[in-house]
Design a protein around this motif. Sequence first.
Motif, PDB file in Angstrom:
ATOM      1  N   THR A 183       0.786  -1.114   0.024  1.00 15.55           N
ATOM      2  CA  THR A 183       0.108   0.007   0.123  1.00 15.55           C
ATOM      3  C   THR A 183       0.791   1.238   0.104  1.00 15.55           C
ATOM      4  O   THR A 183       0.519   2.171  -0.593  1.00 15.55           O
ATOM      5  CB  THR A 183      -0.753   0.185   1.322  1.00 15.55           C
ATOM      6  N   CYS A 184       1.749   1.356   0.913  1.00 16.76           N
ATOM      7  CA  CYS A 184       2.924   2.373   0.807  1.00 16.76           C
ATOM      8  C   CYS A 184       3.304   2.598  -0.563  1.00 16.76           C
ATOM      9  O   CYS A 184       3.612   3.588  -0.865  1.00 16.76           O
ATOM     10  CB  CYS A 184       3.820   2.109   1.652  1.00 16.76           C
ATOM     11  N   GLN A 185       3.829   1.412  -1.357  1.00 14.90           N
ATOM     12  CA  GLN A 185       4.268   1.684  -2.533  1.00 14.90           C
ATOM     13  C   GLN A 185       3.383   2.290  -3.679  1.00 14.90           C
ATOM     14  O   GLN A 185       3.715   3.026  -4.310  1.00 14.90           O
ATOM     15  CB  GLN A 185       4.916   0.313  -3.203  1.00 14.90           C
ATOM     16  N   ARG A 186       2.291   1.917  -3.453  1.00 19.70           N
ATOM     17  CA  ARG A 186       1.009   2.628  -4.305  1.00 19.70           C
ATOM     18  C   ARG A 186       1.107   4.032  -4.078  1.00 19.70           C
ATOM     19  O   ARG A 186       0.932   4.924  -4.821  1.00 19.70           O
ATOM     20  CB  ARG A 186      -0.324   1.799  -4.287  1.00 19.70           C
ATOM     21  N   LEU A 187       0.799   4.438  -2.815  1.00 22.94           N
ATOM     22  CA  LEU A 187       0.763   5.832  -2.318  1.00 22.94           C
ATOM     23  C   LEU A 187       1.965   6.636  -2.911  1.00 22.94           C
ATOM     24  O   LEU A 187       1.855   7.835  -3.098  1.00 22.94           O
ATOM     25  CB  LEU A 187       0.477   6.015  -0.826  1.00 22.94           C
ATOM     26  N   MET A 188       3.139   5.969  -2.962  1.00 23.28           N
ATOM     27  CA  MET A 188       4.100   6.907  -3.319  1.00 23.28           C
ATOM     28  C   MET A 188       4.422   6.956  -4.906  1.00 23.28           C
ATOM     29  O   MET A 188       5.301   7.658  -5.355  1.00 23.28           O
ATOM     30  CB  MET A 188       5.620   6.058  -2.991  1.00 23.28           C
ATOM     31  N   THR A 189       3.415   6.428  -5.464  1.00 23.31           N
ATOM     32  CA  THR A 189       3.425   6.865  -6.895  1.00 23.31           C
ATOM     33  C   THR A 189       2.793   8.253  -7.148  1.00 23.31           C
ATOM     34  O   THR A 189       2.646   8.760  -8.290  1.00 23.31           O
ATOM     35  CB  THR A 189       2.542   5.651  -7.721  1.00 23.31           C
ATOM     36  N   ILE A 190       2.182   8.728  -6.112  1.00 29.76           N
ATOM     37  CA  ILE A 190       1.498  10.180  -6.230  1.00 29.76           C
ATOM     38  C   ILE A 190       2.683  11.060  -6.036  1.00 29.76           C
ATOM     39  O   ILE A 190       3.527  11.072  -5.268  1.00 29.76           O
ATOM     40  CB  ILE A 190       0.733  10.642  -4.725  1.00 29.76           C
TER      41      ILE A 190
ATOM     42  N   GLY B 172       5.114  14.042  -4.995  1.00 33.64           N
ATOM     43  CA  GLY B 172       5.231  14.567  -3.458  1.00 33.64           C
ATOM     44  C   GLY B 172       5.034  14.009  -2.392  1.00 33.64           C
ATOM     45  O   GLY B 172       5.417  14.114  -1.267  1.00 33.64           O
ATOM     46  N   VAL B 173       4.609  12.720  -2.605  1.00 32.52           N
ATOM     47  CA  VAL B 173       4.516  11.669  -1.489  1.00 32.52           C
ATOM     48  C   VAL B 173       5.560  10.613  -1.359  1.00 32.52           C
ATOM     49  O   VAL B 173       5.656   9.859  -2.353  1.00 32.52           O
ATOM     50  CB  VAL B 173       3.290  10.916  -1.751  1.00 32.52           C
ATOM     51  N   GLY B 174       6.285  10.793  -0.204  1.00 36.89           N
ATOM     52  CA  GLY B 174       7.440   9.903  -0.168  1.00 36.89           C
ATOM     53  C   GLY B 174       7.092   8.735   1.050  1.00 36.89           C
ATOM     54  O   GLY B 174       6.014   8.598   1.347  1.00 36.89           O
ATOM     55  N   ALA B 175       8.074   8.421   1.387  1.00 32.66           N
ATOM     56  CA  ALA B 175       7.901   6.989   2.478  1.00 32.66           C
ATOM     57  C   ALA B 175       7.490   7.498   3.802  1.00 32.66           C
ATOM     58  O   ALA B 175       6.561   6.938   4.388  1.00 32.66           O
ATOM     59  CB  ALA B 175       9.406   6.482   2.656  1.00 32.66           C
ATOM     60  N   LEU B 176       7.805   8.949   4.169  1.00 36.92           N
ATOM     61  CA  LEU B 176       7.426   9.257   5.415  1.00 36.92           C
ATOM     62  C   LEU B 176       5.790   9.530   5.434  1.00 36.92           C
ATOM     63  O   LEU B 176       4.999   9.346   6.220  1.00 36.92           O
ATOM     64  CB  LEU B 176       7.987  10.547   6.051  1.00 36.92           C
ATOM     65  N   THR B 177       5.471  10.203   4.257  1.00 33.74           N
ATOM     66  CA  THR B 177       3.988  10.599   4.160  1.00 33.74           C
ATOM     67  C   THR B 177       3.171   9.368   4.140  1.00 33.74           C
ATOM     68  O   THR B 177       2.113   9.467   4.790  1.00 33.74           O
ATOM     69  CB  THR B 177       3.844  11.430   2.825  1.00 33.74           C
TER      70      THR B 177
ATOM     71  N   LEU C  71      -0.987   5.893   6.705  1.00 33.95           N
ATOM     72  CA  LEU C  71      -1.503   4.404   6.948  1.00 33.95           C
ATOM     73  C   LEU C  71      -1.818   4.178   8.396  1.00 33.95           C
ATOM     74  O   LEU C  71      -2.789   3.780   9.012  1.00 33.95           O
ATOM     75  CB  LEU C  71      -0.521   3.375   6.402  1.00 33.95           C
ATOM     76  N   THR C  72      -0.706   4.740   9.122  1.00 34.44           N
ATOM     77  CA  THR C  72      -0.765   4.644  10.752  1.00 34.44           C
ATOM     78  C   THR C  72      -1.845   5.489  11.345  1.00 34.44           C
ATOM     79  O   THR C  72      -2.258   5.220  12.426  1.00 34.44           O
ATOM     80  CB  THR C  72       0.538   4.731  11.253  1.00 34.44           C
ATOM     81  N   THR C  73      -2.094   6.632  10.670  1.00 31.69           N
ATOM     82  CA  THR C  73      -3.106   7.657  11.280  1.00 31.69           C
ATOM     83  C   THR C  73      -4.587   7.040  10.853  1.00 31.69           C
ATOM     84  O   THR C  73      -5.415   6.969  11.766  1.00 31.69           O
ATOM     85  CB  THR C  73      -2.823   9.019  10.661  1.00 31.69           C
ATOM     86  N   ILE C  74      -4.801   6.776   9.578  1.00 33.01           N
ATOM     87  CA  ILE C  74      -5.972   6.268   9.085  1.00 33.01           C
ATOM     88  C   ILE C  74      -6.439   5.065   9.585  1.00 33.01           C
ATOM     89  O   ILE C  74      -7.677   4.762   9.735  1.00 33.01           O
ATOM     90  CB  ILE C  74      -6.176   6.569   7.423  1.00 33.01           C
ATOM     91  N   ASP C  75      -5.598   4.137   9.577  1.00 34.82           N
ATOM     92  CA  ASP C  75      -5.481   2.884  10.064  1.00 34.82           C
ATOM     93  C   ASP C  75      -6.452   1.909   9.145  1.00 34.82           C
ATOM     94  O   ASP C  75      -6.132   0.918   8.906  1.00 34.82           O
ATOM     95  CB  ASP C  75      -6.491   2.892  11.507  1.00 34.82           C
ATOM     96  N   ASP C  76      -7.657   2.527   8.927  1.00 36.59           N
ATOM     97  CA  ASP C  76      -8.543   1.615   8.188  1.00 36.59           C
ATOM     98  C   ASP C  76      -9.231   2.316   6.881  1.00 36.59           C
ATOM     99  O   ASP C  76     -10.141   3.314   7.515  1.00 36.59           O
ATOM    100  CB  ASP C  76      -9.627   0.720   8.934  1.00 36.59           C
TER     101      ASP C  76
ATOM    102  N   VAL D  91      -2.390  16.187  14.024  1.00 36.88           N
ATOM    103  CA  VAL D  91      -1.622  17.399  13.862  1.00 36.88           C
ATOM    104  C   VAL D  91      -0.518  17.065  12.955  1.00 36.88           C
ATOM    105  O   VAL D  91      -0.074  17.593  11.825  1.00 36.88           O
ATOM    106  CB  VAL D  91      -1.121  18.189  14.889  1.00 36.88           C
ATOM    107  N   MET D  92       0.175  15.704  13.176  1.00 45.86           N
ATOM    108  CA  MET D  92       1.524  15.277  12.623  1.00 45.86           C
ATOM    109  C   MET D  92       1.153  15.015  11.091  1.00 45.86           C
ATOM    110  O   MET D  92       1.800  15.361  10.213  1.00 45.86           O
ATOM    111  CB  MET D  92       1.696  14.067  13.194  1.00 45.86           C
ATOM    112  N   LEU D  93      -0.153  14.201  10.704  1.00 48.70           N
ATOM    113  CA  LEU D  93      -0.341  13.870   9.530  1.00 48.70           C
ATOM    114  C   LEU D  93      -0.686  15.172   8.734  1.00 48.70           C
ATOM    115  O   LEU D  93      -0.390  15.445   7.686  1.00 48.70           O
ATOM    116  CB  LEU D  93      -1.458  12.830   9.299  1.00 48.70           C
ATOM    117  N   ARG D  94      -1.441  16.130   9.270  1.00 46.29           N
ATOM    118  CA  ARG D  94      -1.724  17.403   8.627  1.00 46.29           C
ATOM    119  C   ARG D  94      -0.475  18.150   8.021  1.00 46.29           C
ATOM    120  O   ARG D  94      -0.230  18.561   7.029  1.00 46.29           O
ATOM    121  CB  ARG D  94      -2.767  18.187   9.226  1.00 46.29           C
ATOM    122  N   THR D  95       0.445  17.995   9.244  1.00 45.27           N
ATOM    123  CA  THR D  95       1.892  18.952   8.797  1.00 45.27           C
ATOM    124  C   THR D  95       2.450  18.366   7.684  1.00 45.27           C
ATOM    125  O   THR D  95       3.049  18.897   6.708  1.00 45.27           O
ATOM    126  CB  THR D  95       2.661  18.770   9.900  1.00 45.27           C
ATOM    127  N   ILE D  96       2.408  16.840   7.525  1.00 40.31           N
ATOM    128  CA  ILE D  96       3.252  16.106   6.458  1.00 40.31           C
ATOM    129  C   ILE D  96       2.627  16.178   5.330  1.00 40.31           C
ATOM    130  O   ILE D  96       3.391  16.512   4.139  1.00 40.31           O
ATOM    131  CB  ILE D  96       3.538  14.664   7.168  1.00 40.31           C
TER     132      ILE D  96
END
Length: 242
Positions: free
Chosen positions: A110-117, A119-124, A129-134, A172-177
């Motif tokens: 899932t992270c690999q797919r998100l990183m096709t966007i 501006g979106v890197g590994a940290l984002t 994933l860890t914030t939204i959870d599901d 706050v953290m996800l919004r900042t990232i």
Amino acid sequence: MVPLSGSIRSSSLKSTGLPLASSFCARFFAASIIARCEDGGVLRVLRVFGLKLSGRISQVTFEQQTNELTDGHPRLAAMLRPMLAARAALREQYGVLHKMVLEIVRREPTCQRLMTIPGVGALTAITFLTTIDDPDRFQRSRDVGAHLGLTPRKYASGETDRNGAISRCGDVMLRTILYQAALALLTRTQRWSALKAWGVRVAKRRGLRRAVVAVARKLAIVMHRIWADGSEFRWTREEATA
């Protein structure tokens, strides 16, 4: 530092099976990247003594420039020496944490797919994933933006009905990232996409700052949709409607 509680609620992420230990590591790293001070407090001490580093300051030359600036101030140099040593040790361990997170992301599809966007890197990706959870927590992808406080406040009273600043509720953290990812998409990404073109148009009408917030909200929506339907980023409108 940003609290770690409230985002990891089970022994693994429901939709990805990401272990709790990996989730905690990723979350901890994301928190540390926001909370850490790049200069280790050195710049604040220099300002007290009326000194300031000039020119382009890189992480490689920071210590050298500081030593050159305090060359004629032996007592100040003695004060800063342990601070510079502590900063170097923190940056070394920060690198260890960074490698751990990259290893987690490499194993997570899932992270690999998100990183096709753009501006979106590994940290984002891992923070999302860890914030939204599901992803099933949201029936509509556009609800994610409101959940993260990226939608305007509404002021309505009698005949008054206007929008205010963003609500800044939620994580706050996800919004900042997401803000940082949106800024990178608009200012650093070379390849054009429908999302970047839309953001540039908003920047011309409303200014860069508001455009970055708008693109951050769009990124949250796009990331949720990619996670929910297992797709990858579509660079053009034709691809999106195909």
